[in-house]
Design an enzyme around this catalytic site. Structure first.
Site, PDB file in Angstrom:
ATOM      1  N   CYS A 156       0.806  -1.285  -0.098  1.00 28.09           N
ATOM      2  CA  CYS A 156      -0.070  -0.206  -0.037  1.00 28.09           C
ATOM      3  C   CYS A 156       0.939   1.146  -0.027  1.00 28.09           C
ATOM      4  O   CYS A 156       0.208   2.342  -0.317  1.00 28.09           O
ATOM      5  CB  CYS A 156      -0.972  -0.165   1.150  1.00 28.09           C
TER       6      CYS A 156
HETATM    7  C1  LIG Z   1     -10.951  -5.078   8.209  1.00 22.60           C
HETATM    8  C2  LIG Z   1     -11.915  -4.286   9.247  1.00 22.60           C
HETATM    9  C3  LIG Z   1     -12.738  -3.206   8.483  1.00 22.60           C
HETATM   10  C4  LIG Z   1     -12.691  -5.044  10.096  1.00 22.60           C
HETATM   11  O1  LIG Z   1     -13.333  -4.153  11.196  1.00 22.60           O
HETATM   12  P1  LIG Z   1     -13.197  -4.758  12.781  1.00 22.60           P
HETATM   13  O2  LIG Z   1     -14.189  -3.839  13.529  1.00 22.60           O
HETATM   14  O3  LIG Z   1     -11.711  -4.770  13.119  1.00 22.60           O
HETATM   15  O4  LIG Z   1     -13.938  -6.121  12.797  1.00 22.60           O
HETATM   16  P2  LIG Z   1     -13.434  -7.511  13.253  1.00 22.60           P
HETATM   17  O5  LIG Z   1     -12.743  -8.263  12.009  1.00 22.60           O
HETATM   18  O6  LIG Z   1     -12.865  -7.354  14.627  1.00 22.60           O
HETATM   19  O7  LIG Z   1     -14.895  -8.104  13.289  1.00 22.60           O
HETATM   20  C5  LIG Z   1     -15.904  -7.712  14.305  1.00 22.60           C
HETATM   21  C6  LIG Z   1     -16.984  -8.726  14.244  1.00 22.60           C
HETATM   22  O8  LIG Z   1     -17.738  -8.621  13.038  1.00 22.60           O
HETATM   23  C7  LIG Z   1     -17.941  -9.788  12.166  1.00 22.60           C
HETATM   24  N1  LIG Z   1     -17.757  -9.693  10.921  1.00 22.60           N
HETATM   25  C8  LIG Z   1     -16.638  -9.785   9.922  1.00 22.60           C
HETATM   26  N2  LIG Z   1     -16.739  -9.137   8.955  1.00 22.60           N
HETATM   27  C9  LIG Z   1     -17.974  -9.274   8.537  1.00 22.60           C
HETATM   28  C10 LIG Z   1     -19.134  -9.135   7.560  1.00 22.60           C
HETATM   29  N3  LIG Z   1     -18.684  -8.829   6.458  1.00 22.60           N
HETATM   30  N4  LIG Z   1     -20.554  -8.985   7.847  1.00 22.60           N
HETATM   31  C11 LIG Z   1     -20.547  -8.975   9.255  1.00 22.60           C
HETATM   32  N5  LIG Z   1     -19.906  -9.212  10.394  1.00 22.60           N
HETATM   33  C12 LIG Z   1     -18.599  -9.573   9.926  1.00 22.60           C
HETATM   34  C13 LIG Z   1     -16.710 -10.725  13.061  1.00 22.60           C
HETATM   35  O9  LIG Z   1     -17.071 -12.000  12.923  1.00 22.60           O
HETATM   36  C14 LIG Z   1     -16.633 -10.241  14.360  1.00 22.60           C
HETATM   37  O10 LIG Z   1     -17.660 -10.671  15.112  1.00 22.60           O
HETATM   38  P3  LIG Z   1     -17.546 -11.208  16.666  1.00 22.60           P
HETATM   39  O11 LIG Z   1     -17.111  -9.995  17.465  1.00 22.60           O
HETATM   40  O12 LIG Z   1     -18.523 -11.980  16.972  1.00 22.60           O
HETATM   41  O13 LIG Z   1     -16.177 -12.177  16.640  1.00 22.60           O
HETATM   42  C15 LIG Z   1     -10.900  -3.301  10.215  1.00 22.60           C
HETATM   43  O14 LIG Z   1     -10.301  -4.198  11.079  1.00 22.60           O
HETATM   44  C16 LIG Z   1      -9.797  -2.661   9.423  1.00 22.60           C
HETATM   45  O15 LIG Z   1     -10.286  -1.977   8.302  1.00 22.60           O
HETATM   46  N6  LIG Z   1      -8.590  -2.812   9.786  1.00 22.60           N
HETATM   47  C17 LIG Z   1      -7.186  -2.144   9.102  1.00 22.60           C
HETATM   48  C18 LIG Z   1      -7.473  -2.809   7.830  1.00 22.60           C
HETATM   49  C19 LIG Z   1      -6.274  -2.217   6.923  1.00 22.60           C
HETATM   50  O16 LIG Z   1      -5.830  -0.846   6.911  1.00 22.60           O
HETATM   51  N7  LIG Z   1      -5.514  -3.018   6.327  1.00 22.60           N
HETATM   52  C20 LIG Z   1      -4.549  -2.663   5.421  1.00 22.60           C
HETATM   53  C21 LIG Z   1      -4.851  -3.322   4.249  1.00 22.60           C
HETATM   54  S1  LIG Z   1      -3.789  -2.766   2.894  1.00 22.60           S
END
Ligand SMILES: CC(C)(COP(=O)(O)OP(=O)(O)OC[C@H]1O[C@@H](n2cnc3c(N)ncnc32)[C@H](O)[C@@H]1OP(=O)(O)O)[C@@H](O)C(=O)NCCC(=O)NCCS
Length: 377
Positions: A156
């Site tokens: 990225c």
């Molecule tokens: C990926 C991202 C959006 C996920 O958001 P989050 O708030 O961390 O979500 P989590 O992965 O902890 O999941 C939270 C809950 O939602 C659920 N969940 C995950 N994906 C889901 C979806 N598509 N729909 C519904 N629920 C979902 C999970 O199972 C989890 O449930 P639980 O609490 O019962 O275990 C976030 O972590 C993020 O953007 N991180 C930084 C990513 C980044 O910058 N990456 C660089 C890439 S180049």
């Protein structure tokens, strides 16, 4: 020492939009098909049933509302769940070069440059279509540019890292006019069948022209006051696809051969890194975040940008990600890997006045952080 400027930018926008509603519908149909196919194993407790995705979660957790993709039908086909690209003969321009040429032509037009003015092409992206010849050399030839070209990948942060190489090339005299292109075909590395990440990415290509102020004739020039890069190894964003997979007899369809991340950890670890990096970079230039008119931040997650901007200029109540100080484009484009901060710069700079300061900052896998401090000429 002559001033180095960004004298033009260009953007290729793919033809198809996938909304969150369309994406979730396809995913849920895929999950239902999988659960039906494996009903016995699920009933026996030897397999876990897949859970539905939902639009509300995606928008709340990321801020993403839609993404552009080069090919849509394959992505939304629940029996496939990845794009459908046709193999091209070697004589035909490759897909990655094709979108790079489109963005490059727009950037050159904005910079009032002809392809023959360009004497270095850097193709910087999170994924390359092939091992060799370098994509940059194909792009150089397709444009009719001179000099040399090479590819580079810092995930990225590829675009900001390439801008630093371009600035250094112009400073040292090894090139006069450098074209940086960021063709991000992220739809091909995304695991569309994984609920935790299927909503994250979109396709796009950005291009930036860098040259000395004396040669620049564009009406919209941005002096590069400084660039600063940093890396710190982490496995929290990883993709094990590579040229040795066959020798390892590993499963080419294995989950580790597409994008994987520990999203929570990335969020927590990268936010403080990025904020400290920007603050430190500005300090080396005798500047403070409060003097910056605009931050064009990496576009992965709305909440991440909110934390970064609050850490930098939290005292100002109006300092919100998505507002004037740190515009968001991820709602429309999703995460476009290295191109995100460049799209923000491309789309949100027209209102700045001569003398205004801005910072482009990327952050992502590696970990990697890159910042470019600019002043409107
Ligand atoms: C990926 C991202 C959006 C996920 O958001 P989050 O708030 O961390 O979500 P989590 O992965 O902890 O999941 C939270 C809950 O939602 C659920 N969940 C995950 N994906 C889901 C979806 N598509 N729909 C519904 N629920 C979902 C999970 O199972 C989890 O449930 P639980 O609490 O019962 O275990 C976030 O972590 C993020 O953007 N991180 C930084 C990513 C980044 O910058 N990456 C660089 C890439 S180049």
């Amino acid at each position: 020492m002559s001033k180095i400027v960004i004298s033009g930018t260009g953007l290729y926008q793919p033809p198809h939009v996938v909304t969150n509603a369309e994406l979730v519908e396809a995913f849920n149909r895929y999950a239902d098909l999988q659960n039906a196919e494996h009903a016995e194993a699920i009933a026996a407790g030897t397999r876990t049933a897949m859970t539905h995705s939902n639009v509300e979660f995606i928008e709340k957790a990321s801020g993403i509302k839609q993404r552009y993709v080069i090919e849509k039908d394959g992505v939304l086909d629940p029996t496939r769940m990845y794009p459908r690209f046709s193999e091209r003969p070697d004589e035909q321009i490759s897909l990655m070069a094709e979108i790079a040429v489109d963005a490059a032509k727009k950037a050159l037009a904005a910079a009032h440059k002809k392809p023959e003015d360009v004497d270095a092409v850097l193709c910087a992206a999170a994924n390359m279509q092939r091992a060799y010849p370098a994509m940059a050399v194909e792009i150089q030839q397709a444009l009719g540019a001179g000099g040399y070209g090479f590819d580079m990948n810092v995930a990225c942060s590829s675009a900001t890292f390439a801008i630093e190489q371009a600035v250094n090339a112009v400073k040292s005299g090894s090139a006069n006019c450098v074209l940086v292109v960021n063709p991000e075909i992220t739809s091909a590395h995304l695991e569309w069948r994984d609920r935790d990440c299927h909503f994250i990415f979109g396709d796009v290509c950005t291009a930036v022209v860098i040259e000395r102020a004396e040669t620049a004739t564009s009406a919209d020039q941005w002096e590069v006051l400084g660039t600063k890069l940093a890396t710190q190894f982490s496995n929290n964003i990883r993709n094990n696809f590579g040229f040795m997979n066959r020798m390892e007899d590993s499963d080419p369809q294995g989950r580790d051969k597409t994008f994987m991340q520990e999203g929570r950890k990335v969020f927590k670890e990268v936010v403080p890194m990025a904020a400290a990096h920007i603050e430190g970079h500005l300090a080396t230039l005798g500047r403070t975040p409060a003097e910056v008119r605009r931050f064009w931040l990496h576009q992965a997650n709305q909440g991440m940008n909110q934390f970064v901007i609050k850490k930098l200029v939290g005292a100002e109540s109006s300092a919100e990600a998505g507002s004037d100080i740190a515009p968001l484009i991820l709602d429309e484009y999703a995460n476009t890997a290295s191109a995100g901060s460049i799209i923000a710069f491309h789309e949100h700079r027209g209102d700045l006045q001569p003398g205004d300061l801005g910072v482009i900052c990327s952050f992502g896998a590696g970990y990697s952080v890159g910042s470019v401090v600019l002043r409107k000429c």
